[in-house]
Design a protein around this motif. Structure first.
Motif, PDB file in Angstrom:
ATOM      1  N   ALA A  34       5.872 -35.205  55.062  1.00 45.17           N
ATOM      2  CA  ALA A  34       6.384 -34.684  56.286  1.00 45.17           C
ATOM      3  C   ALA A  34       7.987 -35.200  56.471  1.00 45.17           C
ATOM      4  CB  ALA A  34       5.316 -34.501  56.675  1.00 45.17           C
ATOM      5  N   ALA A  35       8.036 -36.508  56.710  1.00 39.94           N
ATOM      6  CA  ALA A  35       8.631 -36.625  56.721  1.00 39.94           C
ATOM      7  C   ALA A  35      10.728 -36.833  55.814  1.00 39.94           C
ATOM      8  CB  ALA A  35       9.182 -38.220  57.287  1.00 39.94           C
ATOM      9  N   ALA A  36      10.432 -36.467  55.137  1.00 40.48           N
ATOM     10  CA  ALA A  36      11.390 -36.077  53.913  1.00 40.48           C
ATOM     11  C   ALA A  36      11.274 -34.658  54.140  1.00 40.48           C
ATOM     12  CB  ALA A  36      10.719 -36.099  52.676  1.00 40.48           C
ATOM     13  N   VAL A  37      11.203 -33.882  54.634  1.00 40.50           N
ATOM     14  CA  VAL A  37      11.248 -32.414  54.865  1.00 40.50           C
ATOM     15  C   VAL A  37      11.993 -32.769  55.773  1.00 40.50           C
ATOM     16  CG1 VAL A  37       9.886 -29.877  55.519  1.00 40.50           C
ATOM     17  CG2 VAL A  37       9.036 -31.155  53.049  1.00 40.50           C
ATOM     18  N   VAL A  38      11.161 -33.094  56.879  1.00 41.13           N
ATOM     19  CA  VAL A  38      12.670 -32.887  58.248  1.00 41.13           C
ATOM     20  C   VAL A  38      13.955 -33.859  57.696  1.00 41.13           C
ATOM     21  CG1 VAL A  38      12.752 -34.659  60.052  1.00 41.13           C
ATOM     22  CG2 VAL A  38      10.568 -33.390  59.474  1.00 41.13           C
ATOM     23  N   ILE A  39      14.153 -35.030  56.970  1.00 43.31           N
ATOM     24  CA  ILE A  39      15.261 -35.432  56.300  1.00 43.31           C
ATOM     25  C   ILE A  39      16.439 -34.497  56.151  1.00 43.31           C
ATOM     26  CG2 ILE A  39      16.107 -37.859  55.928  1.00 43.31           C
ATOM     27  CD1 ILE A  39      13.965 -39.266  56.611  1.00 43.31           C
ATOM     28  N   ARG A  69       1.584 -35.728  62.816  1.00 40.76           N
ATOM     29  CA  ARG A  69       2.663 -35.400  63.209  1.00 40.76           C
ATOM     30  C   ARG A  69       3.493 -36.898  63.620  1.00 40.76           C
ATOM     31  NH1 ARG A  69       0.622 -30.903  64.918  1.00 40.76           N
ATOM     32  NH2 ARG A  69      -0.832 -31.798  66.982  1.00 40.76           N
ATOM     33  N   ALA A  70       2.598 -37.281  64.369  1.00 41.96           N
ATOM     34  CA  ALA A  70       3.752 -38.631  65.108  1.00 41.96           C
ATOM     35  C   ALA A  70       4.127 -39.812  63.500  1.00 41.96           C
ATOM     36  CB  ALA A  70       2.433 -40.182  65.650  1.00 41.96           C
ATOM     37  N   MET A  71       3.447 -39.637  63.178  1.00 40.52           N
ATOM     38  CA  MET A  71       3.518 -40.831  61.581  1.00 40.52           C
ATOM     39  C   MET A  71       4.415 -40.169  61.251  1.00 40.52           C
ATOM     40  SD  MET A  71      -0.021 -41.696  60.203  1.00 40.52           S
ATOM     41  CE  MET A  71       1.076 -42.214  58.189  1.00 40.52           C
ATOM     42  N   ALA A  75       8.983 -42.257  61.247  1.00 35.08           N
ATOM     43  CA  ALA A  75       9.363 -42.087  60.052  1.00 35.08           C
ATOM     44  C   ALA A  75      10.534 -41.286  59.382  1.00 35.08           C
ATOM     45  CB  ALA A  75       8.834 -41.957  58.206  1.00 35.08           C
ATOM     46  N   ALA A  76      11.218 -40.127  59.941  1.00 37.91           N
ATOM     47  CA  ALA A  76      12.002 -39.698  60.957  1.00 37.91           C
ATOM     48  C   ALA A  76      12.764 -40.131  61.517  1.00 37.91           C
ATOM     49  CB  ALA A  76      11.828 -38.463  60.605  1.00 37.91           C
ATOM     50  N   SER A  77      12.430 -40.828  61.942  1.00 43.70           N
ATOM     51  CA  SER A  77      13.545 -41.228  63.310  1.00 43.70           C
ATOM     52  C   SER A  77      14.034 -42.486  62.503  1.00 43.70           C
ATOM     53  CB  SER A  77      12.214 -41.650  64.591  1.00 43.70           C
ATOM     54  OG  SER A  77      11.748 -42.697  64.700  1.00 43.70           O
TER      55      SER A  77
END
Length: 191
Positions: A34-39, A69-71, A75-77
């Motif tokens: 999910a973080a990879a998609v956000v980034i 979601r928090a994780m 990771a994205a932050s």
């Protein structure tokens, strides 16, 4: 077996097809995925189909648990990016996105490097990013040939329902450079 409703077509050329209103089940993603998609979405605000990408991201987040979601957010932050504030998607780009997806021609008002504007009918064939700019590779009816149109120079775009002729991208534009790769699912598996 998975509960997805199908429609059967009998006879020669028949087969099975999902009903148009059918949606696939949510795909479980890890926080890292999910973080990879956000980034990826955040790092390319000018990318094609960015509105659809953000919509998909919101749906993905809605399907996640609060802990997931928090994780993912954590990771994205931890990935910092310096972006150009002017690197927003040009407003007319969505018309080109839709035309490419529907395989229809678009009327555009296009400004060259000197600001001279022409109106033309184009058939979008692909998008490319190079030299810090996004381009629409299209068959230009005015020139009778393939042309690269810088998205930030498309001043206006009007959709049509005129179907594009079938043209091979490589026949019109040649082979892509060896370092240019299509945005496919297989990119992550190349090695």
């Amino acid at each position: 077996a998975s509960g997805v409703p199908l429609m059967a077509f009998e006879g020669r050329g028949g087969g099975y097809q999902m009903l148009p209103q059918t949606h696939l089940s949510p795909v479980p993603l890890t926080a890292g995925e999910a973080a990879a998609v956000v980034i990826a979405l955040a790092s390319q605000p000018q990318m094609p189909y960015n509105t659809e990408g953000l919509s998909a991201l919101n749906k993905m987040y809605a399907a996640m648990t609060p802990e997931q979601r928090a994780m993912a957010d954590d990771a994205a932050s931890r990935v910092w990016m310096r972006t150009d504030a002017s690197a927003q998607r040009p407003p007319n780009a969505a018309v080109l996105d839709d035309a490419l997806r529907r395989k229809v021609a678009v009327k555009i008002a296009y400004a060259d490097a000197d600001g001279n504007e022409t109106r033309r009918l184009i058939e979008p064939m692909a998008f490319a990013r190079t030299g810090g700019h996004w381009y629409c590779l299209a068959w230009c009816h005015l020139r009778g040939d393939g042309r690269w149109f810088r998205l930030d120079r498309v001043r206006r775009a009007w959709p049509t329902n005129t179907p594009c002729e079938r043209r091979d991208l490589k026949d019109v534009f040649g082979e892509p450079p060896p370092d240019a790769m299509p945005a496919t699912r297989a990119l992550g598996t190349q090695g």
